[in-house]
Motif scaffolding. Structure first.
Motif, PDB file in Angstrom:
ATOM      1  N   UNK A 586       0.410  -1.470   0.081  1.00 56.33           N
ATOM      2  CA  UNK A 586       0.021   0.079   0.046  1.00 56.33           C
ATOM      3  C   UNK A 586       0.965   0.938   0.335  1.00 56.33           C
ATOM      4  N   UNK A 587       1.098   1.904  -0.616  1.00 58.25           N
ATOM      5  CA  UNK A 587       2.086   3.039  -0.889  1.00 58.25           C
ATOM      6  C   UNK A 587       1.107   4.541  -1.332  1.00 58.25           C
ATOM      7  N   UNK A 588       1.683   5.900  -0.387  1.00 54.44           N
ATOM      8  CA  UNK A 588       0.548   6.872  -0.812  1.00 54.44           C
ATOM      9  C   UNK A 588       2.054   7.871  -1.415  1.00 54.44           C
ATOM     10  N   UNK A 589       1.390   9.141  -2.116  1.00 50.70           N
ATOM     11  CA  UNK A 589       2.275   9.697  -2.258  1.00 50.70           C
ATOM     12  C   UNK A 589       1.969  10.690  -1.841  1.00 50.70           C
ATOM     13  N   UNK A 590       2.034  11.098  -0.234  1.00 47.47           N
ATOM     14  CA  UNK A 590       1.945  12.094   0.521  1.00 47.47           C
ATOM     15  C   UNK A 590       3.966  12.665   1.198  1.00 47.47           C
ATOM     16  N   UNK A 591       3.234  13.100   1.921  1.00 48.08           N
ATOM     17  CA  UNK A 591       4.762  13.462   2.618  1.00 48.08           C
ATOM     18  C   UNK A 591       5.910  12.490   3.082  1.00 48.08           C
ATOM     19  N   UNK A 592       5.343  11.152   3.144  1.00 47.61           N
ATOM     20  CA  UNK A 592       6.583  10.789   3.962  1.00 47.61           C
ATOM     21  C   UNK A 592       6.229  10.443   5.323  1.00 47.61           C
ATOM     22  N   UNK A 593       7.103   9.839   5.761  1.00 45.29           N
ATOM     23  CA  UNK A 593       8.080   9.944   7.176  1.00 45.29           C
ATOM     24  C   UNK A 593       9.184  10.271   7.583  1.00 45.29           C
ATOM     25  N   UNK A 594       9.332  11.184   8.778  1.00 49.75           N
ATOM     26  CA  UNK A 594      10.621  11.888   9.428  1.00 49.75           C
ATOM     27  C   UNK A 594      11.658  10.358   9.473  1.00 49.75           C
ATOM     28  N   UNK A 595      12.930  10.229   9.774  1.00 51.53           N
ATOM     29  CA  UNK A 595      13.794   9.208  10.367  1.00 51.53           C
ATOM     30  C   UNK A 595      13.101   8.883  11.135  1.00 51.53           C
ATOM     31  N   UNK A 596      13.062   9.831  12.562  1.00 50.89           N
ATOM     32  CA  UNK A 596      12.388   9.514  13.660  1.00 50.89           C
ATOM     33  C   UNK A 596      11.783   9.138  13.286  1.00 50.89           C
ATOM     34  N   UNK A 597      10.751   9.348  13.582  1.00 55.19           N
ATOM     35  CA  UNK A 597       9.093   8.890  13.251  1.00 55.19           C
ATOM     36  C   UNK A 597       9.334   7.473  12.784  1.00 55.19           C
ATOM     37  N   UNK A 598       9.745   6.927  11.928  1.00 54.64           N
ATOM     38  CA  UNK A 598       9.746   5.101  10.926  1.00 54.64           C
ATOM     39  C   UNK A 598      10.655   4.879  11.691  1.00 54.64           C
ATOM     40  N   UNK A 599      11.303   5.194  13.303  1.00 56.02           N
ATOM     41  CA  UNK A 599      12.696   3.861  13.646  1.00 56.02           C
ATOM     42  C   UNK A 599      11.671   3.692  14.689  1.00 56.02           C
ATOM     43  N   UNK A 600      10.560   4.658  15.424  1.00 56.08           N
ATOM     44  CA  UNK A 600       9.547   4.378  16.414  1.00 56.08           C
ATOM     45  C   UNK A 600       8.496   4.417  15.587  1.00 56.08           C
ATOM     46  N   UNK A 633       7.304  -1.521   6.844  1.00 61.79           N
ATOM     47  CA  UNK A 633       7.603   0.011   6.302  1.00 61.79           C
ATOM     48  C   UNK A 633       8.465  -0.392   4.513  1.00 61.79           C
ATOM     49  N   UNK A 634       8.258  -0.407   3.772  1.00 57.53           N
ATOM     50  CA  UNK A 634       9.703   0.067   2.680  1.00 57.53           C
ATOM     51  C   UNK A 634      10.340   1.051   2.715  1.00 57.53           C
ATOM     52  N   UNK A 635      11.705   0.466   2.452  1.00 60.65           N
ATOM     53  CA  UNK A 635      12.731   1.919   2.756  1.00 60.65           C
ATOM     54  C   UNK A 635      13.021   2.831   1.564  1.00 60.65           C
ATOM     55  N   UNK A 636      13.657   3.334   1.618  1.00 62.91           N
ATOM     56  CA  UNK A 636      14.138   4.575  -0.215  1.00 62.91           C
ATOM     57  C   UNK A 636      12.583   4.240  -0.693  1.00 62.91           C
ATOM     58  N   UNK A 637      11.725   5.482  -0.295  1.00 65.45           N
ATOM     59  CA  UNK A 637      10.906   5.866  -1.652  1.00 65.45           C
ATOM     60  C   UNK A 637      10.964   7.171  -1.259  1.00 65.45           C
TER      61      UNK A 637
END
Length: 651
Positions: A586-600, A633-637
């Motif tokens: 499931x992939x969107x074209x939104x603003x994405x996630x910050x690195x610190x948010x993605x880690x937790x 969570x897929x990396x390098x989006x």
């Protein structure tokens, strides 16, 4: 040596009991006792009788033991011989089709040649002008065919029985001009169309099988085409195989054989009538049909051949050969002396060694019985002490097991509570999702409800006006609208229901369509473009549909929240198969996630939403793990966020 030792032992005991040594403390009577008995030699005679009786008992025991040993060894030898004979018989039965195939193959290869020659125009022409022209051209043709077919001879006979052409024409042993009217293959072929006969050649003196076919011209017999097969090559192959092979006719007369001096012998003495019939069939003058030197055992399946004062044993198998010549039988004898002797000797030696070992073990056992008796009391005391210690230790282990059982029960109760809390949390998550999509669902239901009201009012007016056909159409539309409302509410009820434990094979596209159906109202109101998986393939996974839909609804809800107020919002759902894995992205074209948010991201109570609890992704990840897969969570989006559900595919 053993008997001498027993005699010496008995004599020593006899001397001791007589008190031969001065001052002896033996158990025998003293000199005074012997005097009191009235006869100095009275006790000696009794002791001597006792020693002799003991020796007799031991002799009897030794004789019985030796008899049993000899019987066991002999029985083992017979059993081993029987097993070896069975093994040899299996090998002979396996070789029998090959030996038979060598003979039948040679005959079948030649059988068609006379039949083909019977239809040959050159043969017919030669028979039409029989005796008028020398058939040199046909002789050459027959010679070439005989060479190609590896036949001994091929020749053509006219209706009078005279050979007019042959493959050996021009040679000293030529068949041309020989009268074969006396041959059975000639008369039978003229009468029946085809015939065969085994016998000696009148010119060559060599035995062979004659195959004949009648030559006709418009139903009129012109003569017979004959091919002679000498089975020397077949017999050579039999000799090379190492087996003793021979073929007999219906009377038991040996025809083809790997033992040349057995030819034209018989399995058993022939009666006068059978001997006369055999002479006539084989056209032999001086054959005596002597019996073969084979003597068969009584039920053991072995045959003994006695030649030159020597006896040899064979395993004998037999097979009928209806495909070669009717009445023929193939006999195959396998040499058995070496195998049977080796098997019997091995079995006897093994049995003897085994029995001697058993005797030695029995001797050692009896010698140790006395020692064991002395140890029994000590062992009894040790056992008593051990039982006391075991009882004490058992009591301690019982107490420990009771305490451990209590701890296990407490842990199981705690794990059950954790499972109930996790299920309750997942149910609460679904109900929370239902609360969020309730407005969209209400909007979905309001439209068909309003349409139902309009159709119902129109149907009433049509009925008042007597127009039943338009009224019926409106009622049909009302039924369609109620079915649409039922489908929407059914999807909501299914999603809100607490899922069962058991999973079942589930097409992935059904779960994707169910999740999109739940969020259809919100998706339409938000203006987000949904890109469904390409193609029509729907791989199967082992999962609960409600649990998989819950993961997809969570991911779609997060994607819709992330693209709020974004230009050209877009959600792509991708479905791929890699080996035995199914990947749902499931992939969107939104603003994405910050690195610190993605880690937790998968930590409880970690959220990027203002009013979020941070439990949706945690619950979704646990559900994926329960289904035997993962959520990541897929990396390098490049833009937006992409989540992938990885499940095992089933066939």
């Amino acid at each position: 040596m053993r008997i001498s030792a027993q005699v010496l032992f008995a004599w020593a005991e006899f001397r001791i009991r007589l008190g031969a040594k001065p001052g002896s403390k033996g158990r025998g009577p003293t000199p005074q006792q012997r005097i009191d008995s009235g006869s100095p030699g009275f006790a000696g005679r009794d002791l001597l009788r006792e020693a002799v009786a003991r020796l007799r008992g031991r002799w009897l025991f030794a004789a019985i033991a030796l008899a049993l040993l000899a019987g066991a060894v002999a029985t083992a030898g017979r059993i081993a011989e029987g097993q070896a004979a069975d093994d040899l018989r299996d090998g002979a039965l396996a070789a029998l089709p090959l030996a038979a195939g060598t003979l039948t193959g040679e005959i079948e290869k030649q059988r068609l040649v006379p039949l083909v020659l019977a239809r040959d125009d050159a043969v017919r022409d030669a028979l039409r002008r029989a005796g008028k022209v020398e058939e040199t051209a046909l002789d050459a043709k027959l010679k070439a065919i005989a060479g190609d077919a590896s036949a001994s001879a091929i020749y053509v006979i006219d209706t009078a029985g005279m050979a007019i052409s042959a493959s050996n024409a021009g040679q000293p042993d030529s068949f041309v001009g020989i009268d074969y009217n006396f041959r059975h293959y000639f008369t039978d072929a003229m009468a029946k169309g085809a015939a065969s006969q085994y016998g000696l050649g009148t010119i060559s003196g060599k035995p062979g099988l004659y195959l004949a076919g009648r030559v006709d011209d418009g139903g009129k017999p012109l003569g017979v085409a004959v091919l002679k097969v000498e089975l020397g090559g077949v017999e050579a192959n039999w000799r090379a195989s190492g087996f003793l092979v021979f073929v007999t006719d219906e009377r038991g007369v040996v025809l083809a054989t790997s033992q040349p001096d057995w030819r034209f012998h018989a399995l058993a003495p022939l009666s006068a009538a059978d001997a006369a019939a055999a002479h006539d069939q084989l056209q032999l003058v001086d054959a005596a049909f002597e019996p073969l030197p084979i003597r068969r055992g009584a039920g053991d399946g072995l045959a003994t051949i006695e030649e030159a004062g020597k006896s040899r044993r064979f395993v004998e198998v037999v097979q009928d050969l209806p495909g070669a010549v009717p009445g023929w039988r193939l006999w195959l004898l396998t040499p058995a002396d070496a195998a049977l002797t080796a098997a019997a000797n091995t079995a006897r030696l093994t049995t003897l060694l085994g029995l001697l070992l058993m005797g030695l073990l029995a001797y050692v056992f009896t010698r140790r019985r006395r020692t064991r008796r002395l140890r029994q009391e000590a062992l009894a005391r040790m056992n008593a002490e051990l039982e006391s210690r075991v009882s004490s230790r058992t009591a301690e282990l019982t107490r420990s097991n009771t305490a451990l059982a209590g701890e296990i029960a407490e842990r199981e109760n705690a794990e059950a509570k954790v499972r109930r809390l996790r299920d309750d949390l997942a149910q609460a998550n679904r109900l929370s999702i239902l609360g969020q999509i309730a407005a969209g669902v209400a909007h979905e239901i309001n439209q068909p409800v309003a349409a139902i009201r309009t159709y119902a009012e129109n149907a009433r007016r049509f009925l008042e006006a007597g127009k039943t056909e338009p009224a019926s159409g409106n009622l049909t539309s009302i039924v369609s609208m109620t079915e649409r409302i039922g489908a929407i509410t059914s999807t909501l009820r299914t999603f809100a229901r607490r899922p069962g434990v058991a999973a079942s094979p589930l097409p992935v596209r059904e779960a994707i369509e169910g999740a999109l159906s739940l969020l259809s109202g919100r998706i339409r109101d938000s203006g987000v473009t949904i890109v469904k998986p390409r193609g029509t393939a729907s791989p199967l996974v082992m999962a609960s549909r409600i649990r998989l839909e819950q993961i997809l609804v969570n991911l779609l809800q997060n994607a819709l929240d992330a693209m709020k107020d974004r230009p050209d919002p877009r959600i792509e759902i991708d479905l791929a198969e890699r080996g035995d894995r199914v990947l749902i992205s499931v992939r969107d074209n939104g603003p994405g996630l910050q690195p610190d948010a993605a880690a937790n991201l998968f930590m409880p109570f970690q959220t990027t939403k203002e009013k979020g609890l941070g439990l949706g992704l945690v619950i979704s990840q646990e559900i994926a793990q329960e289904l035997g897969g993962t959520l990541r969570l897929d990396p390098d989006t490049a833009s937006g966020a992409s989540f992938t559900i990885d499940l095992r595919r089933i066939e």
